[in-house]
Scaffold this motif. Structure first.
Motif, PDB file in Angstrom:
ATOM      1  N   UNK A  22       1.005  -1.344   0.015  1.00 33.58           N
ATOM      2  CA  UNK A  22       0.000   0.047   0.041  1.00 33.58           C
ATOM      3  C   UNK A  22       0.700   1.229   0.014  1.00 33.58           C
ATOM      4  N   UNK A  23       2.078   1.271   0.825  1.00 31.85           N
ATOM      5  CA  UNK A  23       2.891   2.361   0.618  1.00 31.85           C
ATOM      6  C   UNK A  23       3.421   2.749  -0.466  1.00 31.85           C
ATOM      7  N   UNK A  24       3.900   1.599  -1.288  1.00 29.06           N
ATOM      8  CA  UNK A  24       4.438   1.671  -2.624  1.00 29.06           C
ATOM      9  C   UNK A  24       3.540   2.142  -3.748  1.00 29.06           C
ATOM     10  N   UNK A  25       2.286   1.691  -3.589  1.00 28.33           N
ATOM     11  CA  UNK A  25       1.254   2.183  -4.547  1.00 28.33           C
ATOM     12  C   UNK A  25       1.029   3.617  -4.115  1.00 28.33           C
ATOM     13  N   UNK A  26       0.674   3.939  -2.731  1.00 33.25           N
ATOM     14  CA  UNK A  26       0.657   5.425  -2.563  1.00 33.25           C
ATOM     15  C   UNK A  26       1.613   6.285  -3.370  1.00 33.25           C
ATOM     16  N   UNK A  27       2.776   6.046  -3.082  1.00 36.94           N
ATOM     17  CA  UNK A  27       3.934   6.782  -3.591  1.00 36.94           C
ATOM     18  C   UNK A  27       3.996   6.735  -5.153  1.00 36.94           C
ATOM     19  N   UNK A  28       3.413   5.867  -5.723  1.00 34.00           N
ATOM     20  CA  UNK A  28       3.612   6.013  -7.259  1.00 34.00           C
ATOM     21  C   UNK A  28       2.107   6.035  -7.976  1.00 34.00           C
ATOM     22  N   UNK A  29       1.140   6.237  -7.239  1.00 34.81           N
ATOM     23  CA  UNK A  29      -0.134   6.431  -7.841  1.00 34.81           C
ATOM     24  C   UNK A  29      -0.443   7.609  -8.918  1.00 34.81           C
ATOM     25  N   UNK A  30       0.416   8.597  -8.688  1.00 37.60           N
ATOM     26  CA  UNK A  30       0.493   9.634  -9.770  1.00 37.60           C
ATOM     27  C   UNK A  30       0.891   9.264 -11.052  1.00 37.60           C
ATOM     28  N   UNK A  31       1.253   7.999 -11.180  1.00 34.01           N
ATOM     29  CA  UNK A  31       1.991   7.856 -12.296  1.00 34.01           C
ATOM     30  C   UNK A  31       1.119   6.682 -13.009  1.00 34.01           C
ATOM     31  N   UNK A  32       0.103   6.161 -12.294  1.00 34.28           N
ATOM     32  CA  UNK A  32      -0.765   5.233 -12.912  1.00 34.28           C
ATOM     33  C   UNK A  32      -1.805   5.999 -13.584  1.00 34.28           C
ATOM     34  N   UNK A  33      -1.855   5.831 -15.238  1.00 32.89           N
ATOM     35  CA  UNK A  33      -2.803   6.429 -15.779  1.00 32.89           C
ATOM     36  C   UNK A  33      -4.155   6.000 -15.821  1.00 32.89           C
ATOM     37  N   UNK A  34      -4.612   4.838 -15.804  1.00 34.56           N
ATOM     38  CA  UNK A  34      -5.980   4.423 -15.442  1.00 34.56           C
ATOM     39  C   UNK A  34      -6.055   3.822 -14.111  1.00 34.56           C
ATOM     40  N   UNK A  38      -5.373   0.212 -10.652  1.00 35.99           N
ATOM     41  CA  UNK A  38      -4.791   0.478  -9.290  1.00 35.99           C
ATOM     42  C   UNK A  38      -4.922  -0.876  -8.469  1.00 35.99           C
ATOM     43  N   UNK A  39      -5.957  -1.378  -8.373  1.00 30.13           N
ATOM     44  CA  UNK A  39      -6.266  -2.811  -7.675  1.00 30.13           C
ATOM     45  C   UNK A  39      -5.350  -3.877  -8.216  1.00 30.13           C
ATOM     46  N   UNK A  40      -5.376  -4.043  -9.710  1.00 28.41           N
ATOM     47  CA  UNK A  40      -4.391  -5.019 -10.285  1.00 28.41           C
ATOM     48  C   UNK A  40      -2.874  -4.759  -9.908  1.00 28.41           C
ATOM     49  N   UNK A  41      -2.395  -3.210 -10.086  1.00 28.40           N
ATOM     50  CA  UNK A  41      -1.042  -2.923  -9.615  1.00 28.40           C
ATOM     51  C   UNK A  41      -0.764  -3.476  -8.296  1.00 28.40           C
ATOM     52  N   UNK A  42      -1.630  -3.003  -7.286  1.00 26.72           N
ATOM     53  CA  UNK A  42      -1.303  -3.601  -5.732  1.00 26.72           C
ATOM     54  C   UNK A  42      -1.131  -5.070  -5.617  1.00 26.72           C
ATOM     55  N   UNK A  43      -2.236  -5.723  -6.402  1.00 28.56           N
ATOM     56  CA  UNK A  43      -1.909  -7.228  -6.388  1.00 28.56           C
ATOM     57  C   UNK A  43      -0.493  -7.712  -6.939  1.00 28.56           C
ATOM     58  N   UNK A  44      -0.187  -6.929  -8.090  1.00 30.93           N
ATOM     59  CA  UNK A  44       0.981  -7.465  -8.465  1.00 30.93           C
ATOM     60  C   UNK A  44       2.332  -7.080  -7.385  1.00 30.93           C
TER      61      UNK A  44
END
Length: 152
Positions: A22-34, A38-44
């Protein structure tokens, strides 16, 4: 957290992996275009952290105190726990891609397209890994018949 528990034995380590994801997702969320991805990215991220933990152990996770024992009655849940342990051991024995696909499909109930998006595979590759993984699990988890020569 359930996803991490299929890949990591220690409950505390699994919790830490999910928090780190979750921390990594929060730090890079601005780079997720779609943002729908985000959920698929978090699972990976969780899967990759679990692999990393199992491969060499994350330093911050290795020094955690041992996980607390569940308060469940052994009498009430012994058979269920043993069965679950056998399935998880069998899952961990699968090749990486097969294990990932089976866990995402049957424990997180993702579609073939969802698994493909999470793992960066084609839908046909996901189907192949699922088929092979399920076949291997069936062989591993089936009880031998008493009438077969191998059981004698």
């Amino acid at each position: 957290m359930q996803l991490a528990r299929f890949f990591v034995d220690d409950r505390t380590a699994a919790e830490d992996l999910v928090q780190e994801a979750f921390l990594r997702l929060a730090r890079t969320q601005h780079r997720i275009a779609d943002q729908d991805r985000a959920a698929a990215y978090l699972r990976s991220i969780v899967i990759n952290l679990a692999r990393d933990h199992n491969r060499r152990g994350l330093v911050s996770l290795r020094h955690r105190p041992p996980a607390e024992v569940d308060d469940r009655s052994a009498e009430d849940h012994a058979a269920v726990d043993e069965s679950r342990r056998e399935v998880i051991e069998a899952l961990r024995g699968l090749p990486r891609r097969q294990r990932d696909c089976v866990v995402l499909r049957y424990y997180l109930e993702l579609s073939i397209a969802g698994i493909a998006g999470t793992l960066g595979l084609s839908p046909n590759s996901v189907k192949t890994h699922l088929q092979r993984g399920l076949r291997a699990l069936k062989v591993e988890l089936e009880e031998p018949d008493d009438d077969t020569p191998a059981a004698r």
